[in-house]
Design an enzyme around this catalytic site. Structure first.
Site, PDB file in Angstrom:
ATOM      1  N   HIS A  23      22.567 -35.033  17.635  1.00 66.39           N
ATOM      2  CA  HIS A  23      22.771 -34.118  16.511  1.00 66.39           C
ATOM      3  C   HIS A  23      22.902 -34.801  15.161  1.00 66.39           C
ATOM      4  O   HIS A  23      22.305 -34.362  14.181  1.00 66.39           O
ATOM      5  CB  HIS A  23      24.028 -33.294  16.774  1.00 66.39           C
ATOM      6  CG  HIS A  23      24.304 -32.230  15.762  1.00 66.39           C
ATOM      7  ND1 HIS A  23      23.418 -31.204  15.490  1.00 66.39           N
ATOM      8  CD2 HIS A  23      25.372 -32.027  14.950  1.00 66.39           C
ATOM      9  CE1 HIS A  23      23.928 -30.415  14.560  1.00 66.39           C
ATOM     10  NE2 HIS A  23      25.102 -30.899  14.199  1.00 66.39           N
ATOM     11  N   ASN A  71      16.943 -31.294   8.020  1.00 65.96           N
ATOM     12  CA  ASN A  71      18.095 -30.969   8.864  1.00 65.96           C
ATOM     13  C   ASN A  71      18.999 -29.942   8.196  1.00 65.96           C
ATOM     14  O   ASN A  71      19.698 -29.181   8.871  1.00 65.96           O
ATOM     15  CB  ASN A  71      18.886 -32.239   9.194  1.00 65.96           C
ATOM     16  CG  ASN A  71      18.271 -32.997  10.365  1.00 65.96           C
ATOM     17  OD1 ASN A  71      17.340 -32.516  11.008  1.00 65.96           O
ATOM     18  ND2 ASN A  71      18.789 -34.180  10.632  1.00 65.96           N
ATOM     19  N   THR A  72      19.002 -29.920   6.864  1.00 69.02           N
ATOM     20  CA  THR A  72      19.785 -28.905   6.152  1.00 69.02           C
ATOM     21  C   THR A  72      19.394 -27.509   6.622  1.00 69.02           C
ATOM     22  O   THR A  72      20.237 -26.646   6.875  1.00 69.02           O
ATOM     23  CB  THR A  72      19.553 -29.011   4.631  1.00 69.02           C
ATOM     24  OG1 THR A  72      20.081 -30.252   4.154  1.00 69.02           O
ATOM     25  CG2 THR A  72      20.239 -27.858   3.893  1.00 69.02           C
ATOM     26  N   ASN A  73      18.105 -27.284   6.755  1.00 70.94           N
ATOM     27  CA  ASN A  73      17.597 -25.965   7.117  1.00 70.94           C
ATOM     28  C   ASN A  73      18.062 -25.522   8.504  1.00 70.94           C
ATOM     29  O   ASN A  73      18.131 -24.334   8.796  1.00 70.94           O
ATOM     30  CB  ASN A  73      16.067 -25.983   7.057  1.00 70.94           C
ATOM     31  CG  ASN A  73      15.460 -24.597   7.161  1.00 70.94           C
ATOM     32  OD1 ASN A  73      15.994 -23.638   6.619  1.00 70.94           O
ATOM     33  ND2 ASN A  73      14.348 -24.499   7.861  1.00 70.94           N
ATOM     34  N   TYR A  74      18.407 -26.486   9.358  1.00 66.65           N
ATOM     35  CA  TYR A  74      18.828 -26.168  10.728  1.00 66.65           C
ATOM     36  C   TYR A  74      20.346 -26.071  10.863  1.00 66.65           C
ATOM     37  O   TYR A  74      20.842 -25.758  11.946  1.00 66.65           O
ATOM     38  CB  TYR A  74      18.285 -27.226  11.694  1.00 66.65           C
ATOM     39  CG  TYR A  74      16.786 -27.161  11.877  1.00 66.65           C
ATOM     40  CD1 TYR A  74      16.217 -26.491  12.955  1.00 66.65           C
ATOM     41  CD2 TYR A  74      15.926 -27.745  10.952  1.00 66.65           C
ATOM     42  CE1 TYR A  74      14.831 -26.428  13.120  1.00 66.65           C
ATOM     43  CE2 TYR A  74      14.550 -27.686  11.102  1.00 66.65           C
ATOM     44  CZ  TYR A  74      14.013 -27.027  12.188  1.00 66.65           C
ATOM     45  OH  TYR A  74      12.654 -26.964  12.342  1.00 66.65           O
ATOM     46  N   SER A 104      29.219 -32.565   6.892  1.00 63.79           N
ATOM     47  CA  SER A 104      27.981 -33.244   6.508  1.00 63.79           C
ATOM     48  C   SER A 104      27.361 -32.648   5.247  1.00 63.79           C
ATOM     49  O   SER A 104      26.984 -33.381   4.329  1.00 63.79           O
ATOM     50  CB  SER A 104      26.975 -33.211   7.660  1.00 63.79           C
ATOM     51  OG  SER A 104      26.776 -31.897   8.118  1.00 63.79           O
ATOM     52  N   GLY A 110      16.226 -32.239   1.621  1.00 61.74           N
ATOM     53  CA  GLY A 110      17.394 -31.527   2.116  1.00 61.74           C
ATOM     54  C   GLY A 110      18.379 -31.301   0.983  1.00 61.74           C
ATOM     55  O   GLY A 110      18.068 -31.493  -0.201  1.00 61.74           O
ATOM     56  N   GLY A 122      28.219 -24.237   8.542  1.00 69.30           N
ATOM     57  CA  GLY A 122      28.626 -24.029   7.166  1.00 69.30           C
ATOM     58  C   GLY A 122      29.038 -25.303   6.470  1.00 69.30           C
ATOM     59  O   GLY A 122      28.693 -26.407   6.877  1.00 69.30           O
ATOM     60  N   ARG A 143      34.096 -32.821  18.313  1.00 69.65           N
ATOM     61  CA  ARG A 143      32.839 -32.775  19.053  1.00 69.65           C
ATOM     62  C   ARG A 143      32.693 -33.883  20.091  1.00 69.65           C
ATOM     63  O   ARG A 143      32.125 -33.662  21.161  1.00 69.65           O
ATOM     64  CB  ARG A 143      31.663 -32.844  18.072  1.00 69.65           C
ATOM     65  CG  ARG A 143      31.527 -31.585  17.247  1.00 69.65           C
ATOM     66  CD  ARG A 143      30.395 -31.710  16.263  1.00 69.65           C
ATOM     67  NE  ARG A 143      30.237 -30.465  15.513  1.00 69.65           N
ATOM     68  CZ  ARG A 143      29.336 -30.293  14.560  1.00 69.65           C
ATOM     69  NH1 ARG A 143      28.516 -31.262  14.249  1.00 69.65           N
ATOM     70  NH2 ARG A 143      29.247 -29.140  13.919  1.00 69.65           N
ATOM     71  N   HIS A 202      25.831 -33.064  19.662  1.00 70.60           N
ATOM     72  CA  HIS A 202      26.452 -31.744  19.548  1.00 70.60           C
ATOM     73  C   HIS A 202      26.699 -31.232  20.956  1.00 70.60           C
ATOM     74  O   HIS A 202      25.808 -31.283  21.814  1.00 70.60           O
ATOM     75  CB  HIS A 202      25.545 -30.779  18.790  1.00 70.60           C
ATOM     76  CG  HIS A 202      26.281 -29.593  18.254  1.00 70.60           C
ATOM     77  ND1 HIS A 202      26.769 -28.595  19.082  1.00 70.60           N
ATOM     78  CD2 HIS A 202      26.639 -29.249  16.990  1.00 70.60           C
ATOM     79  CE1 HIS A 202      27.389 -27.695  18.340  1.00 70.60           C
ATOM     80  NE2 HIS A 202      27.322 -28.068  17.063  1.00 70.60           N
ATOM     81  N   ALA A 217      20.948 -32.969  -0.075  1.00 69.49           N
ATOM     82  CA  ALA A 217      21.274 -34.126  -0.911  1.00 69.49           C
ATOM     83  C   ALA A 217      20.179 -34.407  -1.927  1.00 69.49           C
ATOM     84  O   ALA A 217      20.444 -34.578  -3.122  1.00 69.49           O
ATOM     85  CB  ALA A 217      21.523 -35.358  -0.031  1.00 69.49           C
ATOM     86  N   GLU A 256      36.355 -24.277  12.710  1.00 67.73           N
ATOM     87  CA  GLU A 256      35.581 -24.984  13.719  1.00 67.73           C
ATOM     88  C   GLU A 256      36.421 -26.082  14.335  1.00 67.73           C
ATOM     89  O   GLU A 256      37.529 -26.389  13.870  1.00 67.73           O
ATOM     90  CB  GLU A 256      34.296 -25.570  13.100  1.00 67.73           C
ATOM     91  CG  GLU A 256      33.357 -24.495  12.567  1.00 67.73           C
ATOM     92  CD  GLU A 256      32.088 -25.050  11.962  1.00 67.73           C
ATOM     93  OE1 GLU A 256      31.184 -24.247  11.677  1.00 67.73           O
ATOM     94  OE2 GLU A 256      31.991 -26.279  11.773  1.00 67.73           O
ATOM     95  N   ARG A 303      31.955 -37.497  12.977  1.00 67.90           N
ATOM     96  CA  ARG A 303      31.957 -36.541  11.866  1.00 67.90           C
ATOM     97  C   ARG A 303      32.699 -35.266  12.237  1.00 67.90           C
ATOM     98  O   ARG A 303      32.435 -34.655  13.269  1.00 67.90           O
ATOM     99  CB  ARG A 303      30.514 -36.192  11.474  1.00 67.90           C
ATOM    100  CG  ARG A 303      30.414 -35.119  10.403  1.00 67.90           C
ATOM    101  CD  ARG A 303      28.984 -34.868  10.019  1.00 67.90           C
ATOM    102  NE  ARG A 303      28.198 -34.272  11.087  1.00 67.90           N
ATOM    103  CZ  ARG A 303      28.081 -32.953  11.277  1.00 67.90           C
ATOM    104  NH1 ARG A 303      28.736 -32.099  10.502  1.00 67.90           N
ATOM    105  NH2 ARG A 303      27.326 -32.483  12.244  1.00 67.90           N
TER     106      ARG A 303
END
Length: 648
Positions: free
Chosen positions: A431, A123-126, A471, A95, A130, A370, A315, A97, A195, A466
């Protein structure tokens, strides 16, 4: 399993209660718990140095299509032999990191990027929304810090928050310089979204596919770096550790090549754990299928300190397939995320009677953090006995909706839903894990040679909840901050080419026969569903002591039953298989969550319990889990190899 109790000081200080493996007390002026003395120390001040020098003496614990064309380095070109390879740096996870760190340390030595599936599967890809950063003149680091601390229910470490919020803008600029393309406004400047929980527009994004764009840019750079070898379809089994006096030292990791079913051992001077979260301890999650808690479980078995595991972020708005006009033909591997930015852009939540309800729970309504929104939705669903609520953005101009949320619009349209004219059915889903392997300001852990970054780490940034889009920011900042100490450690270490034979090597269960293996796979799949059901029913958005104790007992019984079954089938302690090892890690992670949740006798952030419904200032403390004694521990709690590194 170590008993987890909230301990420390108001600034997220260290403390220890009931470390079951604790045999020797450090003599430092401090607070005494069960004979173990621990100096009160700020989270971000010398975390690993403190633990390394002054801790109890524990016994060693027994994508998109175009990405598919990206060339990964042949495994054979990086091997010294068929089953062992040697690198200066091993990076577990691909990911944001892991990739960002790999690109930096590759300037100083050889790097192995070890990834469980395809390189882009993380998880980065999902991540849709932003990256948050102060990039507008009207915004400030202090404002970003305040928003982060408020969202984190004042459990955040202030020094960590300041570092991340201060360094964040530079990390964004580095991504842009590397080729990441973010949305711009008509004025030519970066388009900044807002957000929930943010007081300013500070979310840098690429439509609603930000994570995918960041992953693309980083992967291209990694693949083109001659010092980096990418090993896809390599599942990390256990860290390789030894004891040096009171210190635990990491020497690399054992992996299973899931394509060839061969165990491959990585010996390295430095290991970065960037393996992501564990959303799949629950039946519905927005996480990638690879998010099964592998990194945290491995680190726990390797004697790393774990913290704040009770804070599981659900989430508020995942797509509720049941509410779609056309139902998906098969169950998704992971829930489809409806980004926070939809509410940030004016999306409104309604129940099925078309009543707007969030104002009943918080004056910020849909822009509340959240945890507040998820609990509001959960309350509506339970009171009204309904299965989803509605998120409506259709009052906004059609062109704006389609330009900001093209991925969501396209996904919903597959099932007959036009989000420009119809509300989106949504429901909370697991999430993000705010807890994880406890880390200092440079990603260091109490295990020498082991660093952490990303969701697997607990840095103190997120506290009890968070803040949206923090993240990816945290991952970028800590991936860079972990580089200097990693390079120093690498330069002061040497690779022992004979070390590979110092640990018992895991084995693939070929001797059991295909029929037995198929039976084990089928049973393990059923057990996994049972565990997920227990976690959702008893360790979900709203908790109670009774439910948590029920979960603790049920998980223990389920694990014991599964392990007994395995060993009756001929499974041995050192045997490994993808599904069995994932199950092992899910059990370990789930127990850490439940143990931590039982320890927190207040409701703070993501941990809400009806038995202690209020905040308690005296309990504004982190939860710390030290390793337990290996005696009578379960398979999920033990490393597979020998626990002491013999003299080679």
């Amino acid at each position: 399993m170590a008993t987890s109790i909230a301990a420390g000081g108001g600034s997220l200080n260290y403390g220890l209660i009931k470390g079951q493996g604790c045999r020797q007390a450090s003599r430092i002026p401090s607070v005494t718990f069960n004979g173990c003395l621990q100096r009160e120390l700020s989270w971000s001040y010398g975390v690993s140095e403190y633990l390394r020098l002054h801790r109890c003496n524990f016994s060693p614990s027994l994508v998109s299509e175009n990405w598919k064309s990206l060339k990964t380095v042949s495994v054979s070109s990086c091997l010294r032999d068929g089953s062992t390879k040697y690198f200066d740096f091993s990076v577990i996870g691909s990911g944001v990191a892991g990739l960002r760190y790999a690109l930096e340390v590759a300037k100083h030595g050889s790097v192995a990027v070890i990834t469980k599936a395809e390189p882009h599967e993380s998880n980065t890809n999902y991540a849709q929304g932003g990256v948050s950063a102060v990039l507008c003149p009207s915004d400030s680091v202090e404002s970003h810090m305040q928003d982060t601390i408020v969202a984190g229910a004042h459990l955040c470490d202030e020094e960590t928050v300041r570092v991340v919020c201060t360094e964040g803008p530079d990390r964004i600029r580095e991504l842009i310089a590397m080729g990441a393309s973010f949305d711009h406004g008509e004025d030519g400047n970066l388009h900044l979204a807002r957000e929930g929980g943010h007081s300013h527009r500070r979310i840098v994004h690429a439509a609603d596919m930000t994570g995918r764009e960041i992953e693309r840019a980083l992967l291209e750079a990694v693949i083109n770096d001659p010092n980096i070898c990418v090993f896809k379809n390599h599942f990390a089994i256990d860290l390789l550790t030894s004891q040096d006096g009171l210190d635990t030292v990491c020497h690399g990791v054992d992996t299973l090549n899931t394509e060839t079913q061969e165990v491959v051992r990585f010996i390295s001077k430095v290991t970065l754990l960037a393996s992501g979260g564990a959303g799949h301890i629950y039946p519905s999650t927005t996480n990638s299928p690879v998010a099964t808690g592998d990194g945290t479980a491995m680190a726990h078995r390797a004697q790393a300190v774990i913290s704040n595991m009770e804070f599981v972020q659900f989430h508020p708005t995942a797509l509720a397939d049941e509410g779609l006009p056309v139902k998906p033909r098969k169950t998704r591997a992971n829930a489809f995320l409806i980004t926070e930015a939809v509410r940030g852009d004016g999306g409104i939540l309604f129940n099925l009677s078309k009543e707007r309800f969030m104002l009943m729970y918080d004056e910020r309504a849909e822009l509340a953090p959240r945890d507040v929104v998820a609990r509001g939705i959960d309350d509506q669903l339970k009171k009204r006995k309904e299965k989803y609520v509605l998120l409506d953005i259709s009052h906004k101009p059609r062109e704006k909706i389609l330009s900001h949320f093209p991925n969501i619009a396209a996904e919903c349209l597959k099932y007959g839903l036009d989000i420009t004219s119809q509300p989106i059915p949504v429901v909370p889903a697991a999430h993000y894990m705010c807890g994880g392997v406890r880390a200092g300001l440079q990603g260091e852990t109490n295990v020498q040679g082991l660093y952490v970054a990303g969701e697997v780490a607990c840095t103190g940034l997120h506290g009890a909840n968070r803040l949206a889009s923090n993240s990816l920011l945290e991952a970028l900042v800590f991936a860079r901050r972990a580089v200097p100490p990693s390079v120093d450690h690498m330069k002061s270490s040497s690779l022992d080419l004979s070390a590979s034979n110092c640990w018992t090597r895991p084995v693939v269960p070929k001797s059991l026969g295909s029929n037995v293996v198929c039976d084990i796979l089928r049973t393990t799949k059923e057990v996994r569903k049972e565990l997920q059901s227990v976690m959702w029913k008893y360790v979900g958005i709203v908790r109670s002591t009774t439910r948590l104790k029920t979960a603790e007992q049920s998980i223990g019984e389920l694990e014991a039953k599964w392990e007994t079954y395995l060993f009756e089938q001929g499974w041995e302690q050192t045997m490994v298989g993808l599904e069995a090892c994932e199950m092992r890690n899910l059990f370990c992670f789930a127990k850490l969550v439940v143990s931590s949740a039982l320890a927190r006798h207040e409701s703070r952030g993501l941990h809400y319990t009806i038995d202690f419904p209020h905040l308690e200032e005296s309990k504004r403390l982190p939860t710390i889990i030290f390793p337990a004694s290996p005696v009578n521990s379960t398979w999920s709690s033990r490393q597979l190899h020998k626990h002491k590194l013999p003299v080679c």
